[in-house]
Design an enzyme around this catalytic site. Structure first.
Site, short mmCIF file in Angstrom:
data_model
loop_
_atom_site.label_atom_id
_atom_site.label_comp_id
_atom_site.label_asym_id
_atom_site.label_seq_id
_atom_site.Cartn_x
_atom_site.Cartn_y
_atom_site.Cartn_z
N ALA A 44 0.82 -1.21 0.00
CA ALA A 44 0.00 0.00 0.00
C ALA A 44 0.85 1.26 0.00
O ALA A 44 0.34 2.35 -0.20
CB ALA A 44 -0.92 0.01 1.22
N HIS A 319 12.21 -8.16 4.38
CA HIS A 319 11.71 -6.86 4.87
C HIS A 319 10.26 -6.91 5.34
O HIS A 319 9.77 -5.92 5.89
CB HIS A 319 11.86 -5.80 3.77
CG HIS A 319 13.27 -5.39 3.51
ND1 HIS A 319 14.16 -6.20 2.82
CD2 HIS A 319 13.97 -4.28 3.84
CE1 HIS A 319 15.33 -5.59 2.73
NE2 HIS A 319 15.24 -4.42 3.33
N TYR A 320 9.57 -8.01 5.11
CA TYR A 320 8.20 -8.23 5.57
C TYR A 320 7.29 -7.07 5.18
O TYR A 320 7.07 -6.82 4.00
CB TYR A 320 8.19 -8.50 7.07
CG TYR A 320 6.84 -8.94 7.61
CD1 TYR A 320 6.03 -9.82 6.89
CD2 TYR A 320 6.37 -8.48 8.84
CE1 TYR A 320 4.80 -10.22 7.39
CE2 TYR A 320 5.14 -8.89 9.34
CZ TYR A 320 4.35 -9.75 8.61
OH TYR A 320 3.14 -10.15 9.09
N ASN A 322 7.73 -3.85 5.55
CA ASN A 322 8.36 -2.53 5.46
C ASN A 322 9.34 -2.39 4.30
O ASN A 322 10.25 -1.57 4.36
CB ASN A 322 9.06 -2.21 6.78
CG ASN A 322 8.07 -1.99 7.91
OD1 ASN A 322 7.32 -1.02 7.89
ND2 ASN A 322 8.05 -2.89 8.87
N GLY A 323 9.16 -3.19 3.25
CA GLY A 323 10.07 -3.09 2.12
C GLY A 323 10.06 -1.73 1.45
O GLY A 323 11.11 -1.19 1.10
N LYS A 498 34.84 3.91 28.15
CA LYS A 498 36.09 3.56 28.83
C LYS A 498 37.12 4.58 28.38
O LYS A 498 37.49 4.64 27.20
CB LYS A 498 36.55 2.16 28.49
CG LYS A 498 37.81 1.78 29.27
CD LYS A 498 38.44 0.50 28.78
CE LYS A 498 39.74 0.27 29.55
NZ LYS A 498 40.58 -0.79 28.93
N GLY A 559 48.43 -5.86 28.51
CA GLY A 559 48.88 -6.90 27.60
C GLY A 559 50.11 -7.65 28.05
O GLY A 559 50.60 -8.51 27.31
N ALA A 585 43.84 -4.74 33.03
CA ALA A 585 45.17 -4.87 32.43
C ALA A 585 46.14 -5.64 33.31
O ALA A 585 46.25 -5.39 34.51
CB ALA A 585 45.76 -3.51 32.09
N ASN A 607 41.24 -9.06 28.42
CA ASN A 607 41.22 -9.28 26.98
C ASN A 607 42.38 -10.16 26.53
O ASN A 607 42.20 -11.27 26.05
CB ASN A 607 41.23 -7.93 26.26
CG ASN A 607 41.08 -8.06 24.75
OD1 ASN A 607 41.13 -7.08 24.03
ND2 ASN A 607 40.90 -9.25 24.22
#
Length: 657
Positions: A44, A319-320, A322-323, A498, A559, A585, A607
Site C-alpha cells: 500500500a 523486509h516483511y 516494510n520493504g 572507557k 597486555g 590490564a 582481553n
C-alpha cells in the site's frame, strides 16, 4: 563483461540497491524472474514507523532513518525520470475503538485526539471510534508508481536489467560464490546481492516464509468533487490509504499459507467489514481491483541485511511489511557495505546469524572434547547461577551508573585470531559488557572488520573505549563518536565510555593529568566515565570526586600478562572507593583473576589473557569461573593468617594408650 555486482531480485529493494551502486560507479546487473510478482506491487506504500508502534529499537531507528531519506530520495528519482512517485507526507491517523494502553514507542511525535477532536479533524469516522493518534511525520508513496520509477531510473543509468530469469541455485566453492545457475545458464559477477524477497530461501537456508496479503481498491464516486480522505487511516486490522488518483487502497490480510495464490471471499469480506466499520461511507464506493502478494517474513519480522557466510555475497531480504519504507536506507547501507567496505553499526541487529541455534549454556559448548586442542574431555558443569542466598551471602549485581549487570567479568574484542573465535570466547566468558575500540572499528583495523555485526548488542552492553588517544582533547572527541556508534547499534541510552589517554607508546601507561581533564569534561557532557588509570589511590579519589562511574586501575602494564603487580595500591583504592573498582590490564591467568576478586574488586576487564591463549574460548570460560570463585571467596571471608600451625582435628577426646 562480468558485472561488479549481480543482484538477484528486481523488486523495490533490488532496484534501489542497483541504482545506488550504479551511481557510485559499479557495473550492475539485475536478474528478475517476474517484475509484476514482486511484493512491492502488492503493497500500500505506507511510510508508517510511528503508526506501526514498532517495539524493536534497532528496527525503529532503521525505519526512522529511511523515512527521513524519502523526500530527497524520491525527488532525485523524479528528476532523473520525469515520473511521479506519489510521495505524500500526509500524516497518518490511527483511530481506536477503546481507551488505548500506553504506547510501546513514546519517542516519536504523536498526538492524542479525543472523540470530539478527531471528528473535527476527520469527519465521517465510524460511530464507535472514541479517539485516535495523529502521527504527523508518517506518510505514503504510490508503491506501484515507485517500482516503475525505480525501474526506469535503473535503465536510464545503465543498469543491465534481465527479465524472465529464474535463478535456480547459487554456485559456491571454497566459501566463495562462483556464479548463479539460471534458466539460461551460469552467470558470473565479482559480487552478488540476494534481494529475492519471499523467494530467498529457495536459494539459501534463510528463515524466510511467504506471508500472503490480500488487498483491494475502491474508487471515489464521481459525485464527490474532493477527496473525502487526505490522510491514511490506520485502524485495527485494516488500513485505508487514499491516493491522489481518487483510489482508496484497503489492506491487508496476513496469511501463513505459503505461495497459495488468488483472492478469497473470506479475505476480501474481512477487509471490507473492517474498512466500513472504520469509515462507513466506503460501503457505497465501487470496487476497482482485487489483488494479492507475498511478503518476505522472518521469525522476528525484521529484515536480514549485511554480510553472509560468503565474503562476496551480501543479503538484503526479509523486509516483511516494510520493504517500501526501508528501500532508501537499505540501498545506502548495502552500497556502503559492498562498494565502500563500510559496515554501518546498525547492521549488526539484522545479521542472519541471529537465527542460528544458540547453546543454552556455554558449558554445553565447552564440554565437547572437540573444542579443546588436547582432545581431553573436561567436566565443566559447574553451575555458575547457584544463588548466593544458599550460603546466607548477600551478592547483589554489579551496578555501574545505575545499570545492573549479573556478570562481573568484562572482555574485549581485540587480538583474536578470527571473528569466530572472538564470538565463541565472548559467549564462553558469560560477560555482559564488551569493550570496543571506537577508532579501530571506524577504520576497520585488522581484526575489527565486521565487528559491529559479530555480536548481539541486544544482549551485550557496549563499552566504547578511546584506545589510541594520546591527549585529553582526542579522547573527548572519540568518546562522542563512541556514543553515536552505540546509538546506531540500538543502544540509545548508552552513555558509557572507557576513557584511555595513553601518550606512552612503549609501556602504554595512562596519562593521569590528561585522564582527569578528559573525565571532567565528559562527565559534564553526561557520560558514564570508566577511566583506565595507574593504581594511584589519590588519582582514583579525584576521579570519583569529579563524577566518574568507576575507576579501572591496572594490575600490570596492559597486555603484559604479569599478573598482580600493584596489589597494595589496589587494596587502598578498594578500601577508599565509593564507586566500583574494576581491575584492568595485566591479568594473565585465572588464578590472578580470582586473586584480584578476592581483594574486593568489583569487576575485572580481561582481553589479552583470553585472546592470546592457545584455546581462547576455554580460557574465557576459565576466567568466568575464576571471577565467580573470587567474588564468592571475598564475600565468604577467608580464614585469618597465622604464624603457627593449628591442627584441623580436635585434640580432645583422642584415644590414648
Amino acid at each position: 563483461m562480468t558485472s561488479d555486482v549481480l543482484i538477484i531480485g528486481g523488486g523495490v529493494i533490488g532496484l534501489a540497491c542497483a541504482i545506488e551502486l550504479k551511481s557510485r560507479g559499479a557495473n550492475v546487473t539485475v536478474l528478475c524472474r517476474d517484475f509484476s510478482a514482486a511484493a512491492s506491487h502488492a503493497a500500500a506504500g505506507m511510510l508508517a514507523p510511528d503508526a506501526e508502534n514498532i517495539p524493536n529499537q534497532a528496527m525503529l531507528s532503521l525505519c526512522w532513518r529511511s523515512r527521513a531519506l524519502y523526500p530527497e530520495w524520491t525527488a532525485k528519482l523524479e528528476k532523473l525520470t520525469g515520473l511521479n512517485t506519489g510521495y505524500w507526507p500526509c500524516g497518518i491517523l490511527a483511530p481506536v475503538y477503546q481507551q488505548p494502553e500506553t504506547r510501546t514507542n513514546d519517542q516519536s511525535p504523536a498526538y492524542w485526539l479525543d472523540k470530539s477532536a478527531i471528528e473535527l479533524y476527520q469527519p465521517g469516522l465510524g460511530a464507535d471510534v472514541i479517539g485516535g493518534w495523529w502521527y504527523p511525520e508518517d506518510g505514503q508513496v504510490d508503491n506501484r508508481a515507485l517500482a516503475q520509477v525505480l525501474r526506469t531510473a535503473a535503465q536510464s543509468l545503465g543498469v543491465e536489467l534481465q527479465d524472465g530469469i529464474k535463478v535456480e541455485a547459487i554456485a559456491q566453492q571454497q566459501g566463495q560464490v562462483i556464479g548463479v545457475q539460471t534458466n539460461i545458464g551460469l552467470i558470473h559477477a565479482a559480487h552478488y546481492l540476494l534481494a529475492a524477497g519471499a523467494w530467498a530461501n529457495e536459494l539459501l537456508p534463510l528463515p524466510i516464509r511467504p506471508r500472503k496479503g490480500q488487498m483491494l481498491s475502491l474508487g471515489v464516486p464521481e459525485f464527490l468533487p474532493e477527496l473525502p480522505l487526505t490522510r491514511v487511516l490506520f485502524g485495527e486490522n485494516i488500513y485505508i490509504v487514499p491516493r491522489r488518483n481518487r483510489s482508496m487502497i484497503l489492506g491487508a490480510t496476513s496469511e501463513d499459507v505459503g505461495f497459495t495464490p488468488h483472492n478469497t471471499p473470506g479475505g476480501i469480506q474481512g477487509l471490507l467489514q473492517a474498512a466500513i466499520r472504520l469509515y462507513p461511507q466506503l460501503e457505497n464506493y465501487p470496487i476497482q481491483e482485487l489483488w494479492w502478494g507475498f511478503r518476505p517474513a522472518t521469525p522476528d519480522e525484521l529484515p536480514i541485511l549485511g554480510n553472509s557466510h560468503c565474503p562476496n555475497l551480501t543479503l538484503a531480504t526479509g523486509h516483511y511489511r516494510n520493504g517500501i519504507l526501508l528501500a532508501p536506507v537499505t540501498a545506502t547501507l548495502i552500497a556502503d557495505l559492498i562498494w565502500s567496505q563500510k559496515a554501518d553499526p546498525l547492521l549488526t541487529n539484522f545479521h542472519y546469524s541471529r537465527f542460528q541455534a544458540q547453546t543454552s549454556t556455554t558449558t554445553s559448548m565447552l564440554t565437547n572434547s572437540a573444542n579443546f586442542t588436547n582432545g581431553n574431555r573436561t567436566n565443566l558443569s559447574t553451575n555458575l547461577s547457584l544463588p548466593s542466598s544458599e550460603f546466607n551471602i548477600e551478592n547483589s549485581g554489579l551496578i555501574i551508573a545505575g545499570k545492573t549487570f549479573k556478570s562481573r567479568l568484562m572482555t574485549g574484542t581485540g587480538k583474536y585470531r578470527s571473528i569466530e573465535e572472538m564470538q565463541r570466547s565472548v559467549a564462553a566468558s558469560g560477560c555482559q559488557i564488551v569493550t570496543v575500540a571506537v577508532r579501530r572499528v571506524q577504520t576497520k583495523a585488522a581484526g575489527h572488520e565486521g565487528l559491529a555485526e559479530a555480536l548481539d548488542w541486544n544482549k551485550i552492553w557496549m563499552l566504547p573505549n578511546t584506545a589510541g588517544c594520546q591527549t585529553a582533547e582526542d579522547a573527548i572527541r572519540v568518546a562522542r563518536l563512541g556514543r553515536e556508534m552505540a546509538k546506531l547499534l540500538g543502544q540509545e541510552d548508552n552513555n558509557f565510555v572507557k576513557l584511555e589517554v595513553i601518550p606512552d607508546a612503549k609501556y602504554l601507561l595512562p596519562d593521569p593529568i590528561g585522564t582527569l581533564q578528559a573525565a571532567e569534561q565528559l562527565v559534564k557532557e553526561g557520560f558514564a566515565v570508566l577511566p583506565y588509570i595507574n593504581a594511584d589511590p589519590m588519582l582514583a579519589k579525584r576521579l570519583e570526586e569529579v563524577g566518574c562511574a568507576t575507576v579501572m586501575p591496572l594490575a600490570a602494564p596492559i597486555g603484559s600478562g604479569q599478573g598482580l603487580k600493584t596489589t597494595a595500591n589496589i587494596q587502598i583504592i578498594i578500601e577508599n572507593a565509593n564507586i566500583p573498582v574494576v581491575v584492568d590490564a595485566g591479568i594473565g591467568a585465572p588464578s590472578e583473576a580470582s586473586e584480584a576478586m578476592e581483594l574486593g574488586a568489583d569487576a575485572l576487564l580481561i582481553n589479552s589473557a583470553i585472546a592470546l591463549a592457545q584455546n581462547a574460548p576455554a580460557m574465557a570460560y576459565a576466567m568466568n569461573l575464576a571471577t565467580v570463585a573470587g567474588r564468592m571467596a571475598y564475600l565468604a571471608g577467608r580464614m585469618p593468617m597465622k604464624d603457627y600451625a593449628s591442627a584441623s582435628s580436635p585434640v580432645t577426646g583422642t584415644i590414648t594408650s
